[in-house]
Design a protein around this motif. Structure first.
Motif, PDB file in Angstrom:
ATOM      1  N   ARG A  74      25.521 -45.271  16.473  1.00 57.47           N
ATOM      2  CA  ARG A  74      24.879 -44.310  17.371  1.00 57.47           C
ATOM      3  C   ARG A  74      24.388 -45.110  18.579  1.00 57.47           C
ATOM      4  NH1 ARG A  74      27.133 -41.597  14.196  1.00 57.47           N
ATOM      5  NH2 ARG A  74      26.386 -39.760  13.075  1.00 57.47           N
ATOM      6  N   VAL A  76      22.055 -45.347  21.215  1.00 63.33           N
ATOM      7  CA  VAL A  76      20.788 -44.679  21.503  1.00 63.33           C
ATOM      8  C   VAL A  76      19.810 -45.687  22.084  1.00 63.33           C
ATOM      9  CG1 VAL A  76      18.857 -43.424  20.481  1.00 63.33           C
ATOM     10  CG2 VAL A  76      21.143 -43.108  19.526  1.00 63.33           C
ATOM     11  N   TYR A  95      10.186 -40.534  15.246  1.00 72.17           N
ATOM     12  CA  TYR A  95      11.184 -41.301  15.969  1.00 72.17           C
ATOM     13  C   TYR A  95      11.759 -40.433  17.085  1.00 72.17           C
ATOM     14  CZ  TYR A  95      15.849 -42.979  17.031  1.00 72.17           C
ATOM     15  OH  TYR A  95      16.972 -43.379  17.701  1.00 72.17           O
ATOM     16  N   GLN A  99      20.446 -40.425  23.408  1.00 73.81           N
ATOM     17  CA  GLN A  99      21.791 -40.778  22.935  1.00 73.81           C
ATOM     18  C   GLN A  99      22.842 -40.396  23.968  1.00 73.81           C
ATOM     19  OE1 GLN A  99      24.621 -40.420  18.964  1.00 73.81           O
ATOM     20  NE2 GLN A  99      22.485 -39.868  18.827  1.00 73.81           N
ATOM     21  N   HIS A 110      28.252 -39.826   9.184  1.00 69.16           N
ATOM     22  CA  HIS A 110      27.401 -40.416   8.146  1.00 69.16           C
ATOM     23  C   HIS A 110      26.374 -39.376   7.710  1.00 69.16           C
ATOM     24  CE1 HIS A 110      24.306 -42.149  11.308  1.00 69.16           C
ATOM     25  NE2 HIS A 110      24.185 -40.855  11.152  1.00 69.16           N
ATOM     26  N   HIS A 112      22.208 -39.114   5.802  1.00 67.78           N
ATOM     27  CA  HIS A 112      21.011 -39.834   5.366  1.00 67.78           C
ATOM     28  C   HIS A 112      19.938 -38.833   4.963  1.00 67.78           C
ATOM     29  CE1 HIS A 112      20.347 -38.984   9.588  1.00 67.78           C
ATOM     30  NE2 HIS A 112      21.266 -39.876   9.932  1.00 67.78           N
ATOM     31  N   ARG A 118      17.918 -32.283  17.865  1.00 67.21           N
ATOM     32  CA  ARG A 118      18.415 -32.722  19.166  1.00 67.21           C
ATOM     33  C   ARG A 118      18.194 -31.663  20.234  1.00 67.21           C
ATOM     34  NH1 ARG A 118      21.078 -36.573  16.491  1.00 67.21           N
ATOM     35  NH2 ARG A 118      21.941 -35.865  14.510  1.00 67.21           N
ATOM     36  N   HIS A 151      27.199 -35.787   9.402  1.00 68.23           N
ATOM     37  CA  HIS A 151      27.254 -35.367  10.810  1.00 68.23           C
ATOM     38  C   HIS A 151      27.914 -36.444  11.655  1.00 68.23           C
ATOM     39  CE1 HIS A 151      23.398 -37.383  10.066  1.00 68.23           C
ATOM     40  NE2 HIS A 151      23.425 -37.792  11.312  1.00 68.23           N
ATOM     41  N   HIS A 153      29.419 -36.912  15.953  1.00 67.23           N
ATOM     42  CA  HIS A 153      29.389 -36.310  17.280  1.00 67.23           C
ATOM     43  C   HIS A 153      30.651 -36.703  18.034  1.00 67.23           C
ATOM     44  CE1 HIS A 153      25.173 -36.160  16.181  1.00 67.23           C
ATOM     45  NE2 HIS A 153      25.022 -37.464  16.340  1.00 67.23           N
ATOM     46  N   ASP A 165      17.102 -37.191  20.727  1.00 71.07           N
ATOM     47  CA  ASP A 165      17.064 -37.110  19.262  1.00 71.07           C
ATOM     48  C   ASP A 165      15.632 -37.199  18.765  1.00 71.07           C
ATOM     49  OD1 ASP A 165      19.854 -37.238  18.483  1.00 71.07           O
ATOM     50  OD2 ASP A 165      19.862 -39.370  18.949  1.00 71.07           O
ATOM     51  N   LEU A 167      13.796 -37.716  14.837  1.00 68.06           N
ATOM     52  CA  LEU A 167      14.040 -37.857  13.389  1.00 68.06           C
ATOM     53  C   LEU A 167      12.731 -38.086  12.649  1.00 68.06           C
ATOM     54  CD1 LEU A 167      16.870 -39.218  14.736  1.00 68.06           C
ATOM     55  CD2 LEU A 167      17.340 -39.460  12.290  1.00 68.06           C
ATOM     56  N   VAL A 169      12.426 -40.234  10.171  1.00 66.52           N
ATOM     57  CA  VAL A 169      12.668 -41.454   9.380  1.00 66.52           C
ATOM     58  C   VAL A 169      11.373 -42.102   8.867  1.00 66.52           C
ATOM     59  CG1 VAL A 169      14.927 -42.221  10.196  1.00 66.52           C
ATOM     60  CG2 VAL A 169      12.921 -42.724  11.566  1.00 66.52           C
TER      61      VAL A 169
HETATM   62  C1  1HN Z   1      21.135 -40.859  13.511  1.00 65.47           C
HETATM   63  O1  1HN Z   1      21.911 -40.563  12.465  1.00 65.47           O
HETATM   64  C2  1HN Z   1      21.396 -40.281  14.759  1.00 65.47           C
HETATM   65  O2  1HN Z   1      23.148 -38.935  13.956  1.00 65.47           O
HETATM   66  C3  1HN Z   1      20.577 -40.580  15.834  1.00 65.47           C
HETATM   67  O3  1HN Z   1      22.841 -38.993  16.054  1.00 65.47           O
HETATM   68  C4  1HN Z   1      19.526 -41.441  15.706  1.00 65.47           C
HETATM   69  C5  1HN Z   1      18.161 -42.900  14.312  1.00 65.47           C
HETATM   70  C6  1HN Z   1      17.875 -43.463  13.114  1.00 65.47           C
HETATM   71  C7  1HN Z   1      18.667 -43.186  12.001  1.00 65.47           C
HETATM   72  C8  1HN Z   1      19.736 -42.337  12.115  1.00 65.47           C
HETATM   73  C9  1HN Z   1      22.535 -39.332  14.909  1.00 65.47           C
HETATM   74  C10 1HN Z   1      19.248 -42.037  14.462  1.00 65.47           C
HETATM   75  C11 1HN Z   1      20.053 -41.748  13.351  1.00 65.47           C
END
Ligand code: 1HN
Length: 354
Positions: A74, A76, A95, A99, A110, A112, A118, A151, A153, A165, A167, A169
């Motif tokens: 990513r 970012v 967070y 991006q 991926h 998580h 967004r 997901h 992009h 973005d 998150l 986390v």
């Molecule tokens: C993530 O999966 C994205 O999918 C963006 O666009 C920022 C920051 C930390 C962990 C995963 C995304 C992220 C992220």
């Protein structure tokens, strides 16, 4: 004969020795750290922050010259609160990042534990694939990828696509619950028609016999083409809160709850000429300007704000807006989580009294 001073110094020495003994045995005297553990009021919510769109855009485009989306996974630029250098935190709990996807790029699939939200800032026509469906992005659209959903992009247009973005986390990590894995291919297979989840769950209809099960939001996109007219109409109808303007929260229509259980996201309209009552709440909030121009005062700092500028109102810090040109503001915070936990507090200052 021992004096009062002698007795006090003996006690100090005994206490020092006791402290050393405690530390060696993984114990600590609560009475020396109690106020750190249970503060009188929030003081560690981070600093007020402001990033201008010009600076953000230039720097994320520079990142685009130095690293590809595929290499980066990513690409970012993380918004780092000045009170938490190196921690990747935009507020004490959240967070945030900017991006970029350049034409032809794919950010590989991926999933998580953390949920993401967004706000599309620039460039229509890219997509996020979630749960087998390509969700098309347009500026002002609000998009989510719920916990555990694959997901990726993609940008098949001829222009850059940039979004904000958010998150959860740090909430996931506080609870030490993170898991993540990558999809074997860069793009997940598309099994649904674009717009299918919206037609199924977001048009005032649900599939016959539907009942809301556990799990994440079944819809992933709240198009600005629907948000904007709603705010407009509510403004004309006079539903303007003196502190918050016309403020609407995004919900999963099948649960009437936030589409992400840890984060609240909102869009608000502040009319031209509006001067808001000062307001504060316990949820540090990340905001960006979707339209318009004005000025925000956060704590003792104040900034001009215009298109795509990003700013942070930390927990329990007063904020106040002056509007030149009708402002549309996007914001996200941990409000829904704090409400759920019974921690929520907010306060308004009546400007007549201020
Ligand atoms: C993530 O999966 C994205 O999918 C963006 O666009 C920022 C920051 C930390 C962990 C995963 C995304 C992220 C992220």
């Amino acid at each position: 004969m021992s004096t009062t001073a002698d007795r006090a110094s003996n006690l100090d020495m005994a206490m020092d020795a006791f402290r050393t003994d405690l530390a060696a045995n993984h114990l600590a005297p609560l009475w020396e750290i109690m106020r750190k553990l249970a503060a009188l009021e929030p003081a560690k919510g981070g600093a007020p922050m402001h990033w201008s769109w010009n600076d953000l855009r230039n720097r994320v485009m520079r990142a685009g010259e130095l690293v590809t989306a595929e290499e980066a996974e990513r690409r970012v630029l993380v918004l780092e609160n000045a009170q938490f250098p190196g921690e990747g935190k935009v507020t004490s709990s959240l967070y945030g990042g900017i991006q970029l996807l350049l034409p032809g790029e794919v950010a590989p699939s991926h999933r998580h534990t953390a949920s993401a939200l967004r706000l599309v800032m620039e460039g229509g026509g890219g997509y996020t694939s979630v749960d087998g469906e390509q969700v098309i992005m347009s500026p002002g659209d609000f998009i989510v990828t719920p916990s555990g959903t694959f997901h990726d992009h993609g940008n098949e247009t001829d222009h850059p696509i940039i979004w904000l973005d958010g998150l959860d986390v740090f909430v996931v990590n506080l609870l030490n619950a993170p898991f993540a894995d990558t999809y074997p291919e860069a793009r997940q297979p598309i099994t649904k028609t674009s717009g299918e989840s919206a037609a199924l769950f977001s048009s005032g209809l649900v599939p016959h016999g539907f009942t809301r099960a556990q799990g994440g939001s079944p819809i992933f996109c709240w198009p600005y083409s629907r948000t904007r007219p709603a705010l407009d109409l509510l403004n004309k109808a006079g539903r303007v809160d003196p502190a918050l303007g016309v403020k609407m929260d995004f919900i999963d229509p099948t649960s009437a709850k936030s589409p992400i259980p840890t984060m609240t996201a909102s869009m608000r309209l502040l009319p031209a000429g509006f001067s808001s009552d000062p307001y504060r709440c316990v949820s540090g909030t990340v905001m960006s300007v979707v339209e318009g121009h004005g000025r925000v005062c956060i704590g003792s700092q104040s900034w001009d704000i215009g298109l795509n500028d990003v700013f942070v109102v930390p927990s329990w810090t007063w904020s106040q807006f002056e509007v030149d040109e009708e402002l549309i503001l996007f914001g996200f915070s941990d409000e829904v989580l704090q409400r759920q936990l019974g921690f929520w507090r907010e306060e308004r200052m009546d400007k007549e009294r201020a």
